[in-house]
Motif scaffolding. Sequence first.
Motif, PDB file in Angstrom:
ATOM      1  N   ALA A  32       1.456  72.120 -32.528  1.00 39.88           N
ATOM      2  CA  ALA A  32       0.444  71.194 -32.739  1.00 39.88           C
ATOM      3  C   ALA A  32       0.477  71.178 -34.339  1.00 39.88           C
ATOM      4  CB  ALA A  32      -0.875  71.476 -32.364  1.00 39.88           C
ATOM      5  N   THR A  33       1.023  72.087 -34.963  1.00 41.48           N
ATOM      6  CA  THR A  33       1.231  72.056 -36.435  1.00 41.48           C
ATOM      7  C   THR A  33       2.734  72.272 -36.719  1.00 41.48           C
ATOM      8  OG1 THR A  33      -0.945  72.947 -36.784  1.00 41.48           O
ATOM      9  CG2 THR A  33       0.702  73.383 -38.483  1.00 41.48           C
ATOM     10  N   TYR A  34       3.371  71.601 -37.511  1.00 43.95           N
ATOM     11  CA  TYR A  34       4.678  71.715 -37.910  1.00 43.95           C
ATOM     12  C   TYR A  34       4.832  72.397 -39.496  1.00 43.95           C
ATOM     13  CZ  TYR A  34       5.890  69.164 -33.884  1.00 43.95           C
ATOM     14  OH  TYR A  34       6.168  68.713 -32.573  1.00 43.95           O
ATOM     15  N   ILE A  35       5.750  73.042 -39.858  1.00 45.76           N
ATOM     16  CA  ILE A  35       5.963  73.418 -41.045  1.00 45.76           C
ATOM     17  C   ILE A  35       7.309  72.899 -41.508  1.00 45.76           C
ATOM     18  CG2 ILE A  35       6.483  75.442 -42.675  1.00 45.76           C
ATOM     19  CD1 ILE A  35       4.921  77.096 -40.655  1.00 45.76           C
ATOM     20  N   ILE A  36       7.165  71.946 -42.349  1.00 42.65           N
ATOM     21  CA  ILE A  36       8.636  71.419 -42.832  1.00 42.65           C
ATOM     22  C   ILE A  36       8.775  72.011 -44.115  1.00 42.65           C
ATOM     23  CG2 ILE A  36       9.315  69.018 -43.670  1.00 42.65           C
ATOM     24  CD1 ILE A  36       7.981  69.233 -40.757  1.00 42.65           C
ATOM     25  N   GLY A  59       9.787  79.371 -37.979  1.00 42.27           N
ATOM     26  CA  GLY A  59       9.290  78.276 -37.131  1.00 42.27           C
ATOM     27  C   GLY A  59       9.530  76.963 -38.020  1.00 42.27           C
ATOM     28  N   ALA A  60       9.863  77.033 -39.304  1.00 45.15           N
ATOM     29  CA  ALA A  60       9.820  75.699 -40.134  1.00 45.15           C
ATOM     30  C   ALA A  60      11.005  75.130 -39.830  1.00 45.15           C
ATOM     31  CB  ALA A  60      10.009  76.276 -41.666  1.00 45.15           C
ATOM     32  N   ILE A  61      10.923  73.931 -39.998  1.00 39.26           N
ATOM     33  CA  ILE A  61      11.832  72.702 -39.750  1.00 39.26           C
ATOM     34  C   ILE A  61      12.586  72.126 -40.890  1.00 39.26           C
ATOM     35  CG2 ILE A  61      12.239  70.571 -38.613  1.00 39.26           C
ATOM     36  CD1 ILE A  61       9.710  70.975 -37.095  1.00 39.26           C
ATOM     37  N   PRO A  62      13.990  72.583 -41.254  1.00 34.11           N
ATOM     38  CA  PRO A  62      14.278  72.144 -42.497  1.00 34.11           C
ATOM     39  C   PRO A  62      14.441  70.406 -42.400  1.00 34.11           C
ATOM     40  CG  PRO A  62      15.817  73.583 -41.311  1.00 34.11           C
ATOM     41  CD  PRO A  62      14.781  73.338 -40.369  1.00 34.11           C
ATOM     42  N   PRO A  87      14.155  64.983 -37.705  1.00 31.83           N
ATOM     43  CA  PRO A  87      14.698  65.984 -37.263  1.00 31.83           C
ATOM     44  C   PRO A  87      14.058  66.252 -35.874  1.00 31.83           C
ATOM     45  CG  PRO A  87      14.020  66.779 -39.515  1.00 31.83           C
ATOM     46  CD  PRO A  87      13.299  65.367 -39.009  1.00 31.83           C
ATOM     47  N   GLU A  88      14.953  66.568 -34.659  1.00 33.61           N
ATOM     48  CA  GLU A  88      14.644  66.569 -33.621  1.00 33.61           C
ATOM     49  C   GLU A  88      13.315  67.363 -33.073  1.00 33.61           C
ATOM     50  OE1 GLU A  88      16.498  67.940 -29.116  1.00 33.61           O
ATOM     51  OE2 GLU A  88      17.856  66.474 -30.487  1.00 33.61           O
ATOM     52  N   PRO A  89      13.175  68.577 -33.472  1.00 31.25           N
ATOM     53  CA  PRO A  89      12.040  69.331 -33.125  1.00 31.25           C
ATOM     54  C   PRO A  89      10.856  68.843 -33.666  1.00 31.25           C
ATOM     55  CG  PRO A  89      13.233  70.603 -34.633  1.00 31.25           C
ATOM     56  CD  PRO A  89      14.031  69.305 -34.225  1.00 31.25           C
ATOM     57  N   LEU A  90      10.761  67.811 -34.619  1.00 28.72           N
ATOM     58  CA  LEU A  90       9.656  67.366 -35.437  1.00 28.72           C
ATOM     59  C   LEU A  90       8.915  66.359 -34.471  1.00 28.72           C
ATOM     60  CD1 LEU A  90       7.668  67.324 -37.898  1.00 28.72           C
ATOM     61  CD2 LEU A  90       9.522  65.797 -38.850  1.00 28.72           C
TER      62      LEU A  90
END
Length: 141
Positions: A32-36, A59-62, A87-90
């Motif tokens: 529910a929360t993304y780290i970019i 867990g961060a998404i580059p 980015p796909e996981p986002l």
Amino acid sequence: RDSISSISPSSAHTLFKSTNTYNKRSSEYVEATYIIDVRLQDELQFHTIKGRAFTLIRGAIPFPHHLIEKLASLDSRSPADVIPTLPEPLCDDNDCMGKSMLVSCTDGKRSFLAAELLLNKLGFTNVKVVSGGVRAWGEAD
């Protein structure tokens, strides 16, 4: 920078851990929360903080800042055009524009620029900057 909210690394840790869960029934991880992480690929080198070496926040998404800038510069900015380029996981569904995003870079400066683009140009509605970036996150971990 005045319109962009920031969050302390300790509050970001708490938010990230409390909103991201593993669903045992479906065997899926629900974010529910993304780290970019908006740093460039060659910046993802080891940093040493408190004697620990790390590259990314776990867990961060580059999503490098220059790609966010490029996406923000496109003429069409409707969610239907933006979502497939992320980015796909986002963004795995059309409801991602309102999900909580915590933006980080090395020390927090580019995070504000990226967050501003995500909010004002790309249509995301819940974006905050991790104060002090990856360095501060590592110190708070």
